[in-house]
Scaffold this active site. Structure first.
Site, PDB file in Angstrom:
ATOM      1  NE  ARG A 113     -29.486 -23.550 -84.408  1.00  0.00           N
ATOM      2  CZ  ARG A 113     -28.996 -22.317 -84.388  1.00  0.00           C
ATOM      3  NH1 ARG A 113     -29.378 -21.433 -85.309  1.00  0.00           N
ATOM      4  NH2 ARG A 113     -28.148 -21.950 -83.460  1.00  0.00           N
ATOM      5  CE  LYS A 135     -28.211 -44.501 -93.680  1.00  0.00           C
ATOM      6  NZ  LYS A 135     -27.326 -45.679 -93.749  1.00  0.00           N
ATOM      7  CD  GLU A 177     -24.620 -50.360-103.184  1.00  0.00           C
ATOM      8  OE1 GLU A 177     -25.355 -51.038-102.449  1.00  0.00           O
ATOM      9  OE2 GLU A 177     -23.412 -50.190-102.936  1.00  0.00           O
ATOM     10  CE  LYS A 205     -31.033 -45.230-100.005  1.00  0.00           C
ATOM     11  NZ  LYS A 205     -29.634 -44.871 -99.947  1.00  0.00           N
ATOM     12  CD  GLU A 215     -29.144 -48.029 -91.686  1.00  0.00           C
ATOM     13  OE1 GLU A 215     -28.446 -47.100 -91.292  1.00  0.00           O
ATOM     14  OE2 GLU A 215     -28.809 -48.794 -92.599  1.00  0.00           O
ATOM     15  NE  ARG A 219     -31.824 -45.582 -95.173  1.00  0.00           N
ATOM     16  CZ  ARG A 219     -31.816 -44.277 -95.367  1.00  0.00           C
ATOM     17  NH1 ARG A 219     -32.661 -43.508 -94.728  1.00  0.00           N
ATOM     18  NH2 ARG A 219     -30.971 -43.724 -96.192  1.00  0.00           N
ATOM     19  CG  ASN A 223     -26.655 -52.122 -95.019  1.00  0.00           C
ATOM     20  OD1 ASN A 223     -25.993 -51.335 -95.675  1.00  0.00           O
ATOM     21  ND2 ASN A 223     -27.315 -51.760 -93.930  1.00  0.00           N
ATOM     22  CG  HIS A 226     -23.676 -53.450 -98.396  1.00  0.00           C
ATOM     23  ND1 HIS A 226     -24.444 -53.875 -99.445  1.00  0.00           N
ATOM     24  CD2 HIS A 226     -23.399 -52.147 -98.648  1.00  0.00           C
ATOM     25  CE1 HIS A 226     -24.626 -52.875-100.297  1.00  0.00           C
ATOM     26  NE2 HIS A 226     -24.001 -51.821 -99.848  1.00  0.00           N
ATOM     27  CG  HIS A 230     -19.090 -53.012 -95.055  1.00  0.00           C
ATOM     28  ND1 HIS A 230     -20.313 -53.013 -94.409  1.00  0.00           N
ATOM     29  CD2 HIS A 230     -19.147 -52.003 -95.955  1.00  0.00           C
ATOM     30  CE1 HIS A 230     -21.072 -52.061 -94.918  1.00  0.00           C
ATOM     31  NE2 HIS A 230     -20.392 -51.428 -95.859  1.00  0.00           N
ATOM     32  CG  HIS A 242     -19.142 -49.738-101.375  1.00  0.00           C
ATOM     33  ND1 HIS A 242     -19.159 -50.369-100.153  1.00  0.00           N
ATOM     34  CD2 HIS A 242     -20.445 -49.549-101.709  1.00  0.00           C
ATOM     35  CE1 HIS A 242     -20.411 -50.543 -99.764  1.00  0.00           C
ATOM     36  NE2 HIS A 242     -21.212 -50.049-100.693  1.00  0.00           N
TER      37      HIS A 242
HETATM   38  N1  LIG Z   1     -25.745 -41.166 -98.296  1.00  0.00           N
HETATM   39  C1  LIG Z   1     -25.897 -42.416 -98.650  1.00  0.00           C
HETATM   40  O1  LIG Z   1     -26.944 -43.039 -98.428  1.00  0.00           O
HETATM   41  C2  LIG Z   1     -24.767 -43.092 -99.379  1.00  0.00           C
HETATM   42  C3  LIG Z   1     -24.985 -44.349 -99.957  1.00  0.00           C
HETATM   43  C4  LIG Z   1     -23.934 -44.930-100.664  1.00  0.00           C
HETATM   44  C5  LIG Z   1     -22.718 -44.275-100.780  1.00  0.00           C
HETATM   45  N2  LIG Z   1     -22.548 -43.062-100.196  1.00  0.00           N
HETATM   46  C6  LIG Z   1     -21.276 -42.339-100.321  1.00  0.00           C
HETATM   47  O2  LIG Z   1     -21.074 -42.063-101.705  1.00  0.00           O
HETATM   48  C7  LIG Z   1     -19.675 -41.962-101.956  1.00  0.00           C
HETATM   49  C8  LIG Z   1     -19.352 -42.756-103.189  1.00  0.00           C
HETATM   50  O3  LIG Z   1     -20.051 -42.204-104.272  1.00  0.00           O
HETATM   51  P1  LIG Z   1     -19.555 -42.433-105.763  1.00  0.00           P
HETATM   52  O4  LIG Z   1     -19.351 -43.872-105.994  1.00  0.00           O
HETATM   53  O5  LIG Z   1     -20.467 -41.666-106.645  1.00  0.00           O
HETATM   54  O6  LIG Z   1     -18.072 -41.826-105.741  1.00  0.00           O
HETATM   55  P2  LIG Z   1     -17.528 -40.322-105.886  1.00  0.00           P
HETATM   56  O7  LIG Z   1     -18.556 -39.334-105.554  1.00  0.00           O
HETATM   57  O8  LIG Z   1     -16.259 -40.271-105.126  1.00  0.00           O
HETATM   58  O9  LIG Z   1     -17.250 -40.236-107.441  1.00  0.00           O
HETATM   59  C9  LIG Z   1     -16.221 -41.021-108.012  1.00  0.00           C
HETATM   60  C10 LIG Z   1     -15.437 -40.208-109.025  1.00  0.00           C
HETATM   61  O10 LIG Z   1     -16.226 -40.052-110.207  1.00  0.00           O
HETATM   62  C11 LIG Z   1     -16.273 -38.690-110.569  1.00  0.00           C
HETATM   63  N3  LIG Z   1     -17.546 -38.490-111.270  1.00  0.00           N
HETATM   64  C12 LIG Z   1     -18.789 -38.523-110.753  1.00  0.00           C
HETATM   65  N4  LIG Z   1     -19.694 -38.386-111.721  1.00  0.00           N
HETATM   66  C13 LIG Z   1     -19.002 -38.255-112.884  1.00  0.00           C
HETATM   67  C14 LIG Z   1     -19.389 -38.138-114.243  1.00  0.00           C
HETATM   68  N5  LIG Z   1     -20.664 -38.150-114.596  1.00  0.00           N
HETATM   69  N6  LIG Z   1     -18.409 -38.010-115.173  1.00  0.00           N
HETATM   70  C15 LIG Z   1     -17.091 -38.049-114.813  1.00  0.00           C
HETATM   71  N7  LIG Z   1     -16.681 -38.203-113.549  1.00  0.00           N
HETATM   72  C16 LIG Z   1     -17.629 -38.319-112.592  1.00  0.00           C
HETATM   73  C17 LIG Z   1     -16.120 -37.941-109.279  1.00  0.00           C
HETATM   74  O11 LIG Z   1     -15.675 -36.630-109.497  1.00  0.00           O
HETATM   75  C18 LIG Z   1     -15.102 -38.799-108.554  1.00  0.00           C
HETATM   76  O12 LIG Z   1     -13.791 -38.470-108.973  1.00  0.00           O
HETATM   77  C19 LIG Z   1     -18.966 -42.441-100.714  1.00  0.00           C
HETATM   78  O13 LIG Z   1     -18.463 -41.324-100.017  1.00  0.00           O
HETATM   79  C20 LIG Z   1     -20.069 -43.113 -99.901  1.00  0.00           C
HETATM   80  O14 LIG Z   1     -19.845 -43.042 -98.516  1.00  0.00           O
HETATM   81  C21 LIG Z   1     -23.560 -42.462 -99.505  1.00  0.00           C
END
Ligand SMILES: NC(=O)c1ccc[n+]([C@@H]2O[C@H](COP(=O)([O-])OP(=O)(O)OC[C@H]3O[C@@H](n4cnc5c(N)ncnc54)[C@H](O)[C@@H]3O)[C@@H](O)[C@H]2O)c1
Length: 337
Positions: A113, A135, A177, A205, A215, A219, A223, A226, A230, A242
């Site tokens: 938990r 999140k 972003e 942020k 949100e 918050r 977006n 966005h 989307h 994205h």
């Molecule tokens: N929680 C939130 O508020 C929030 C906000 C925005 C996005 N997200 C989520 O984040 C995800 C996208 O994140 P992302 O863009 O980082 O993609 P990702 O985590 O899928 O990473 C993209 C690729 O880059 C690689 N990678 C990451 N760091 C690296 C580094 N330093 N060197 C080499 N390779 C590296 C990863 O292994 C992966 O293959 C989505 O699932 C999205 O839903 C969450």
């Protein structure tokens, strides 16, 4: 190194931003933690350089890509936690992009938990967005991020050394972003160096999340850009990533605000200076997309209330605007060229 506070009362935490910030990890982990579960992926830098103090460390490696951002992965992780005897006073450390921090955060939120988690985002998007704000979650076949929890980390480390190995397209997505933050406050992010700019994005942020953790209102300004983004992701069957879609969405949002008389041409030009000139991002609409289809997709956006809803710039800053006429949205698409 720059330290950014995230103001969340008794759950407040700090984000360490800078080259070598990974050295902060041992101090960020709760004193109670005797074991640490490290969740990462193959190819992620820094993992072998982390120091945990006198703690037992167990590493878990998850797959790449959204198809591994699932409840099945959470089950595998939690069963692994059981095997190594992770208790509620121990800690999880996530090292990777947003996918890793989302999955590890949700595993931490669920295990017993709720167990402490430290995020070490290694992608630009992770540093300025995904790892900040609490999140967490995973996908279902029915949609992205449908199962999750708000679970704040006890600390975040944005070590810029990680970005050296980040693939160019991932960097571009992070910049899409990052561009968004330029329009959320009055300050000139372009005047800052990388470290200060990332820290400023984190601070923006953090401030928004501090004011509206779940949100329920403000918050939503995160977006910005966005709504069209989307629609473009869906319309191109994710051919556009994205962050690439957000870059286009930001210019669209500016043009729409101009159509609605909320901002002038100079402010639209400022959007282009940031997105196209400073970050070198493409803002052309992809070929072959039917504007009417995009409008229909935007009307279905999950943030939509009362027909077309957008986050738009204006004289009192960026805010949620409901009831935008379809003709205005269509006109702004036309102006994209
Ligand atoms: N929680 C939130 O508020 C929030 C906000 C925005 C996005 N997200 C989520 O984040 C995800 C996208 O994140 P992302 O863009 O980082 O993609 P990702 O985590 O899928 O990473 C993209 C690729 O880059 C690689 N990678 C990451 N760091 C690296 C580094 N330093 N060197 C080499 N390779 C590296 C990863 O292994 C992966 O293959 C989505 O699932 C999205 O839903 C969450």
């Amino acid at each position: 190194m720059i330290t950014v506070p995230v103001p969340l009362g008794e759950r407040a935490y700090r984000v360490a931003v800078g080259r070598g910030a990974r050295a902060e990890l041992a101090a960020m982990l709760p004193a109670s933690a005797r074991r640490v579960a490290v969740i990462t992926q193959e190819g992620i830098p820094l993992v072998d350089e982390l120091r945990y103090g006198e703690r037992a460390v167990h590493r878990f490696t998850i797959g790449h890509g959204e198809q591994h951002k699932t409840l099945a992965t959470i089950e595998i992780l939690c069963r692994g936690f059981a095997t190594v005897g992770l208790t509620r006073s121990d800690a999880v450390v996530a090292v990777g992009g947003g996918m890793v921090t989302d999955v590890a955060g949700y595993a931490a939120a669920s295990w017993h938990r709720g167990v402490n988690v430290v995020h070490i985002p290694t992608s630009l998007l992770g540093m300025i967005d995904a790892a900040i704000g609490g999140k967490t979650g995973v996908n279902l076949p029915e949609g992205k991020n449908l199962v999750g929890a708000f679970w704040q980390p006890v600390g975040v480390i944005c070590d810029l050394d990680a970005l050296v190995t980040l693939p160019a397209r991932e960097m571009r997505c992070g910049r899409g972003e990052m561009a968004k933050y330029h329009f959320l406050t009055g300050d000139d992010l372009l005047a800052l160096d990388d470290e200060a700019r990332i820290a400023r994005c984190v601070a923006i942020k953090a401030e928004v999340v501090g004011a509206d953790e779940r949100e329920e209102g403000r918050r939503a300004i995160l977006n910005y850009g966005h709504t069209l983004a989307h629609a473009l992701e869906i319309g191109t069957q994710h051919g556009l990533a994205h962050g690439e879609a957000v870059a286009i969405g930001l210019i669209y949002a500016a043009l729409l605000a101009e159509v609605l008389g909320r901002i002038d041409a100079a402010r639209v030009q400022y959007h282009r200076e940031v997105v196209e000139e400073a970050y070198g991002l493409s803002t052309a609409l992809p070929d072959g997309l039917d504007p009417e289809h995009l409008l229909a997709l935007m009307a279905r956006d999950k943030k939509a209330r009362d027909g077309l809803t957008f986050v738009l710039d204006g004289s009192s800053g960026v805010e949620v605007v409901a009831g935008v006429p379809a003709e205005a949205a269509r006109e702004a698409l036309d102006r994209m060229g």
